[in-house]
Design a protein around this motif. Structure first.
Motif, PDB file in Angstrom:
ATOM      1  N   LEU A  26       0.805  -1.216   0.000  1.00 21.31           N
ATOM      2  CA  LEU A  26       0.000   0.000   0.000  1.00 21.31           C
ATOM      3  C   LEU A  26       0.843   1.273   0.000  1.00 21.31           C
ATOM      4  O   LEU A  26       0.390   2.311  -0.485  1.00 21.31           O
ATOM      5  CB  LEU A  26      -0.948   0.000   1.211  1.00 21.31           C
ATOM      6  CG  LEU A  26      -1.971  -1.137   1.245  1.00 21.31           C
ATOM      7  CD1 LEU A  26      -2.922  -0.959   2.425  1.00 21.31           C
ATOM      8  CD2 LEU A  26      -2.745  -1.209  -0.067  1.00 21.31           C
ATOM      9  N   PRO A  30       0.474   4.469  -4.250  1.00 23.59           N
ATOM     10  CA  PRO A  30       0.271   5.874  -4.634  1.00 23.59           C
ATOM     11  C   PRO A  30       1.285   6.373  -5.665  1.00 23.59           C
ATOM     12  O   PRO A  30       0.998   7.315  -6.417  1.00 23.59           O
ATOM     13  CB  PRO A  30       0.427   6.628  -3.309  1.00 23.59           C
ATOM     14  CG  PRO A  30       0.026   5.628  -2.270  1.00 23.59           C
ATOM     15  CD  PRO A  30       0.568   4.322  -2.785  1.00 23.59           C
ATOM     16  N   TYR A  68      -6.977  -6.010  -2.181  1.00 19.44           N
ATOM     17  CA  TYR A  68      -7.274  -4.759  -1.472  1.00 19.44           C
ATOM     18  C   TYR A  68      -8.776  -4.483  -1.490  1.00 19.44           C
ATOM     19  O   TYR A  68      -9.368  -4.103  -0.465  1.00 19.44           O
ATOM     20  CB  TYR A  68      -6.521  -3.596  -2.121  1.00 19.44           C
ATOM     21  CG  TYR A  68      -6.911  -2.252  -1.543  1.00 19.44           C
ATOM     22  CD1 TYR A  68      -6.519  -1.893  -0.256  1.00 19.44           C
ATOM     23  CD2 TYR A  68      -7.683  -1.354  -2.281  1.00 19.44           C
ATOM     24  CE1 TYR A  68      -6.898  -0.676   0.285  1.00 19.44           C
ATOM     25  CE2 TYR A  68      -8.060  -0.135  -1.743  1.00 19.44           C
ATOM     26  CZ  TYR A  68      -7.662   0.217  -0.460  1.00 19.44           C
ATOM     27  OH  TYR A  68      -8.053   1.418   0.077  1.00 19.44           O
ATOM     28  N   GLU A 103     -15.869   4.730   3.602  1.00 17.91           N
ATOM     29  CA  GLU A 103     -15.119   5.191   4.775  1.00 17.91           C
ATOM     30  C   GLU A 103     -13.921   4.305   5.088  1.00 17.91           C
ATOM     31  O   GLU A 103     -12.968   4.761   5.730  1.00 17.91           O
ATOM     32  CB  GLU A 103     -16.045   5.268   5.991  1.00 17.91           C
ATOM     33  CG  GLU A 103     -17.006   6.453   5.936  1.00 17.91           C
ATOM     34  CD  GLU A 103     -17.927   6.527   7.134  1.00 17.91           C
ATOM     35  OE1 GLU A 103     -18.454   7.623   7.403  1.00 17.91           O
ATOM     36  OE2 GLU A 103     -18.139   5.486   7.807  1.00 17.91           O
ATOM     37  N   ASP A 106      -9.225   4.183   0.834  1.00 14.53           N
ATOM     38  CA  ASP A 106      -8.284   5.288   0.676  1.00 14.53           C
ATOM     39  C   ASP A 106      -8.474   5.881  -0.721  1.00 14.53           C
ATOM     40  O   ASP A 106      -8.421   5.154  -1.717  1.00 14.53           O
ATOM     41  CB  ASP A 106      -6.848   4.786   0.851  1.00 14.53           C
ATOM     42  CG  ASP A 106      -5.829   5.888   0.669  1.00 14.53           C
ATOM     43  OD1 ASP A 106      -5.476   6.188  -0.498  1.00 14.53           O
ATOM     44  OD2 ASP A 106      -5.376   6.459   1.676  1.00 14.53           O
ATOM     45  N   LYS A 107      -8.684   7.178  -0.791  1.00 19.79           N
ATOM     46  CA  LYS A 107      -8.994   7.803  -2.075  1.00 19.79           C
ATOM     47  C   LYS A 107      -7.920   7.574  -3.127  1.00 19.79           C
ATOM     48  O   LYS A 107      -8.221   7.261  -4.287  1.00 19.79           O
ATOM     49  CB  LYS A 107      -9.205   9.312  -1.889  1.00 19.79           C
ATOM     50  CG  LYS A 107     -10.593   9.704  -1.447  1.00 19.79           C
ATOM     51  CD  LYS A 107     -10.777  11.206  -1.544  1.00 19.79           C
ATOM     52  CE  LYS A 107     -12.191  11.598  -1.126  1.00 19.79           C
ATOM     53  NZ  LYS A 107     -12.418  13.059  -1.245  1.00 19.79           N
ATOM     54  N   GLU A 108      -6.671   7.738  -2.741  1.00 23.66           N
ATOM     55  CA  GLU A 108      -5.610   7.610  -3.735  1.00 23.66           C
ATOM     56  C   GLU A 108      -5.497   6.179  -4.237  1.00 23.66           C
ATOM     57  O   GLU A 108      -5.278   5.939  -5.428  1.00 23.66           O
ATOM     58  CB  GLU A 108      -4.274   8.065  -3.148  1.00 23.66           C
ATOM     59  CG  GLU A 108      -3.155   8.168  -4.178  1.00 23.66           C
ATOM     60  CD  GLU A 108      -3.501   9.083  -5.354  1.00 23.66           C
ATOM     61  OE1 GLU A 108      -3.022   8.805  -6.476  1.00 23.66           O
ATOM     62  OE2 GLU A 108      -4.243  10.069  -5.166  1.00 23.66           O
ATOM     63  N   LEU A 109      -5.679   5.212  -3.343  1.00 26.36           N
ATOM     64  CA  LEU A 109      -5.615   3.814  -3.754  1.00 26.36           C
ATOM     65  C   LEU A 109      -6.793   3.460  -4.651  1.00 26.36           C
ATOM     66  O   LEU A 109      -6.649   2.698  -5.618  1.00 26.36           O
ATOM     67  CB  LEU A 109      -5.598   2.905  -2.525  1.00 26.36           C
ATOM     68  CG  LEU A 109      -4.426   3.097  -1.551  1.00 26.36           C
ATOM     69  CD1 LEU A 109      -4.510   2.086  -0.423  1.00 26.36           C
ATOM     70  CD2 LEU A 109      -3.085   2.982  -2.275  1.00 26.36           C
TER      71      LEU A 109
END
Length: 247
Positions: A26, A30, A68, A103, A106-109
């Motif tokens: 993880l 990014p 993920y 929630e 993760d936004k970037e993932l």
């Protein structure tokens, strides 16, 4: 007995190693996305060979990205099961499922994942992952439909979920308030559509169609339904002769 215990231990270790690999990966996603570069960098971090990494994720980055996604689904299900949802309206239960799922992400993932699953060779797996998320929400909330409604419920929620994810990725409001308002509007649209469907069922022309050609829809069953044809894809019918019965 010893051999069986060893096999179970090996499977347990394999799962732990998968989790460890994913956690280590993880930090690279990014920068390198869900890619073979991430696989290689993570392998080096953990002192693993390429063959060992591929033993965990045979399709490389694709299986890693799916791992993920499934981990997020599992977290969402756990939150739904532990939450006090008794006094909530059904539409709010669905909204809670989508909200909990976002929630724990993760936004970037997720952004890297959307780009990855947009590739033609990964699109089918990405679509299946989206369907699995919506299926998990419905199942956790106790959906018991086994007919065509099993499909329409998940297809409708897939549309709501995917559009909400795209809105969420660009949302910078405090506490993602704008996203939750967007989600409520999408669910309101669905509820209005369900009202139209209910009214249509009372229409004489619709009733006539459903009692004639429309009866074919009654043959559509959810995967795994006990009354489905035993040769339906994904189902296995045991051979009586395998149980020692005479041919």
């Amino acid at each position: 007995m010893y051999r069986e215990g060893t096999e179970i231990a090996d499977r347990t270790c394999l799962m732990l190693t998968k989790d460890q690999f994913l956690d280590a990966a993880l930090g690279h996603v990014p920068f390198d996305g869900w890619s073979e570069a991430t696989m290689r960098a993570t392998s080096e971090d953990l002192g693993m060979t390429e063959a060992e990494a591929l033993a965990l994720f045979p399709r490389g980055a694709l299986d890693l990205a799916l791992a993920y996604h499934r981990a997020g689904d599992a977290e969402m299900v756990a939150r739904l099961k532990s939450a006090d949802l008794n006094e909530m309206r059904f539409r709010d239960l669905i909204a809670a499922g989508v909200k909990f799922r976002l929630e724990v992400a993760d936004k970037e993932l997720v952004r890297k994942g959307i780009a990855f699953f947009a590739l033609p060779q990964n699109a089918a797996d990405g679509t299946a992952a989206l369907w699995d998320t919506c299926d998990a929400i419905w199942n956790t909330l106790g959906d018991s439909s086994r007919d065509i409604n099993w499909y329409t419920k998940r297809a409708t929620l897939s549309a709501v979920y995917s559009s909400t994810v795209l809105f969420w990725l660009g949302d910078h409001s405090e506490g993602h308030a704008a996203t939750w308002a967007f989600l409520d509007r999408r669910i309101d649209n669905v509820m209005q559509f369900e009202k139209v469907k209910a009214q249509a069922r009372e229409n004489k022309l619709v009733k006539a169609f459903m009692s004639g050609p429309g009866k074919i829809f009654e043959t559509i069953k959810a995967p795994g339904s006990s009354d489905m044809h035993p040769n339906y894809p994904g189902r296995w019918a045991p051979n009586p002769t395998q149980d020692g019965e005479a041919e």
